[in-house]
Design an enzyme around this catalytic site. Sequence first.
Site, PDB file in Angstrom:
ATOM      1  CG  ASP A  75      -4.646  -4.546   1.994  1.00 15.15           C
ATOM      2  OD1 ASP A  75      -4.567  -5.339   3.076  1.00 15.15           O
ATOM      3  OD2 ASP A  75      -3.722  -4.205   1.204  1.00 15.15           O
ATOM      4  CD  GLU A 106     -11.948   1.350  -2.866  1.00 17.17           C
ATOM      5  OE1 GLU A 106     -11.498   0.826  -3.821  1.00 17.17           O
ATOM      6  OE2 GLU A 106     -11.534   2.199  -1.732  1.00 17.17           O
ATOM      7  CG  ASP A 107      -9.335  -1.119  -6.470  1.00 15.35           C
ATOM      8  OD1 ASP A 107      -9.806  -0.520  -5.587  1.00 15.35           O
ATOM      9  OD2 ASP A 107      -8.270  -1.155  -6.815  1.00 15.35           O
ATOM     10  CE  LYS A 165      -4.008  -8.394  -1.196  1.00 15.88           C
ATOM     11  NZ  LYS A 165      -2.643  -7.887  -1.058  1.00 15.88           N
ATOM     12  CG  ASP A 218      -1.386   1.356  -9.356  1.00 20.67           C
ATOM     13  OD1 ASP A 218      -2.115   1.108  -8.180  1.00 20.67           O
ATOM     14  OD2 ASP A 218      -0.529   1.999  -9.004  1.00 20.67           O
ATOM     15  NE  ARG A 275      -4.106   3.031 -11.938  1.00 22.83           N
ATOM     16  CZ  ARG A 275      -4.376   2.960 -10.382  1.00 22.83           C
ATOM     17  NH1 ARG A 275      -5.126   2.223 -10.019  1.00 22.83           N
ATOM     18  NH2 ARG A 275      -3.486   3.732  -9.877  1.00 22.83           N
ATOM     19  CE  LYS A 319      -4.514   8.344 -10.822  1.00 15.26           C
ATOM     20  NZ  LYS A 319      -3.166   8.271 -11.088  1.00 15.26           N
ATOM     21  N   GLY A 320      -8.559   2.791  -8.773  1.00 12.43           N
ATOM     22  CA  GLY A 320      -8.465   1.397  -8.763  1.00 12.43           C
ATOM     23  C   GLY A 320      -9.687   0.855  -9.096  1.00 12.43           C
ATOM     24  CG  PHE A 374       2.100  -6.758  -4.747  1.00 12.39           C
ATOM     25  CD1 PHE A 374       3.011  -5.905  -4.108  1.00 12.39           C
ATOM     26  CD2 PHE A 374       1.098  -6.053  -5.613  1.00 12.39           C
ATOM     27  CE1 PHE A 374       3.432  -4.748  -4.479  1.00 12.39           C
ATOM     28  CE2 PHE A 374       1.365  -4.745  -5.771  1.00 12.39           C
ATOM     29  CZ  PHE A 374       2.462  -4.088  -5.382  1.00 12.39           C
ATOM     30  CB  VAL A 375      -3.468  -8.953  -6.940  1.00  7.94           C
ATOM     31  CG1 VAL A 375      -3.463 -10.505  -6.550  1.00  7.94           C
ATOM     32  CG2 VAL A 375      -4.193  -7.974  -6.147  1.00  7.94           C
TER      33      VAL A 375
HETATM   34  C1  PRP Z   1      -6.622   0.875  -2.717  1.00  6.71           C
HETATM   35  C2  PRP Z   1      -7.947   0.501  -3.057  1.00  6.71           C
HETATM   36  C3  PRP Z   1      -8.673   1.096  -1.660  1.00  6.71           C
HETATM   37  C4  PRP Z   1      -7.416   0.981  -0.710  1.00  6.71           C
HETATM   38  C5  PRP Z   1      -7.886  -0.254   0.038  1.00  6.71           C
HETATM   39  O1  PRP Z   1      -6.277   2.214  -3.315  1.00  6.71           O
HETATM   40  O2  PRP Z   1      -8.429   1.323  -4.165  1.00  6.71           O
HETATM   41  O3  PRP Z   1      -8.847   2.553  -1.835  1.00  6.71           O
HETATM   42  O4  PRP Z   1      -6.292   0.578  -1.351  1.00  6.71           O
HETATM   43  O5  PRP Z   1      -6.838  -0.448   1.020  1.00  6.71           O
HETATM   44  P1  PRP Z   1      -7.157  -0.370   2.518  1.00  6.71           P
HETATM   45  O6  PRP Z   1      -8.188  -1.276   2.934  1.00  6.71           O
HETATM   46  O7  PRP Z   1      -5.745  -0.884   3.287  1.00  6.71           O
HETATM   47  O8  PRP Z   1      -7.490   0.957   3.029  1.00  6.71           O
HETATM   48  P2  PRP Z   1      -4.960   2.682  -3.696  1.00  6.71           P
HETATM   49  O9  PRP Z   1      -4.350   3.721  -2.547  1.00  6.71           O
HETATM   50  O10 PRP Z   1      -3.815   1.772  -3.844  1.00  6.71           O
HETATM   51  O11 PRP Z   1      -5.098   4.000  -4.885  1.00  6.71           O
HETATM   52  P3  PRP Z   1      -5.616   3.487  -6.226  1.00  6.71           P
HETATM   53  O12 PRP Z   1      -7.058   2.993  -6.374  1.00  6.71           O
HETATM   54  O13 PRP Z   1      -5.387   4.944  -6.989  1.00  6.71           O
HETATM   55  O14 PRP Z   1      -4.620   2.452  -6.960  1.00  6.71           O
END
Ligand code: PRP
Length: 219
Positions: A137, A133-134, A165, A193, A199, A76-77, A186-187
């Site tokens: 990581d 993507e948001d 990151k 979220d 969000r 959802k991000g 931690f953002v």
């Molecule tokens: C976040 C983001 C990516 C993922 C990145 O999603 O949107 O999909 O983490 O992390 P990575 O590079 O370590 O794989 P999240 O699982 O937090 O779900 P959300 O978007 O619904 O908040």
Amino acid sequence: STRRAAHGATVHPLQSAHRGVRAKGGEMGASKNPHDDISEVLIDEAKIAARVKALGAEITAAYPGNDELVLVSVLKGSLVFVGDLMRAIDRNVRIDVMEVSSYGGGNTESSGTVRILKDLSGSIDGLDVLIVEDIIDTGLTLNYLTSYLAGKNPRSVRIVTLLDKPARRIAELPVDWTGFEIPDKFVVGYGLDFGEHYRNLRYVGVLKRELYASLIGEA
Ligand code: PRP
């Protein structure tokens, strides 16, 4: 649906797996005013808007012609980002959404195992695909997703992320457009979220450490 923060080298890996920390209502200790839970505004609204506009212009220029461009928003991000970004892209686009979960459950470090909770609605056969993507990581989610989408015979698959990151990267990825590189903090906000909250903040901010300290085994 939570991200990781900075930790010292001696910290147990589980403690840095903030995406595995699923805060539920009572555990969260969130304030009534979400802004009170932010220790620092990392990227303000104006800075985000200017960067999104510039990204939109670059993306528009990168896809000349009228061939279909499919924006794949990873829920959802990326909801907030894709809404602004698509209006900064001055060409014909189609939007599709996917939802994925990159771990099996529990407070575990990202495993690289990605489950598809919601797949594409339309075909991408022969089309240009831009994954939106948001945050990137570890890179494990997108590493899986790009090869999954490549298997559907698109003409191209590229990636745009609002935040990156690089300090956390496990899987190397060709990221085509990045809004901002950020430190390992931690953002939340602008789509991101903690326990499904924050969000709707119009900026990207750093969450106060006391909000999640107990969930990562700190007093
Ligand atoms: C976040 C983001 C990516 C993922 C990145 O999603 O949107 O999909 O983490 O992390 P990575 O590079 O370590 O794989 P999240 O699982 O937090 O779900 P959300 O978007 O619904 O908040």
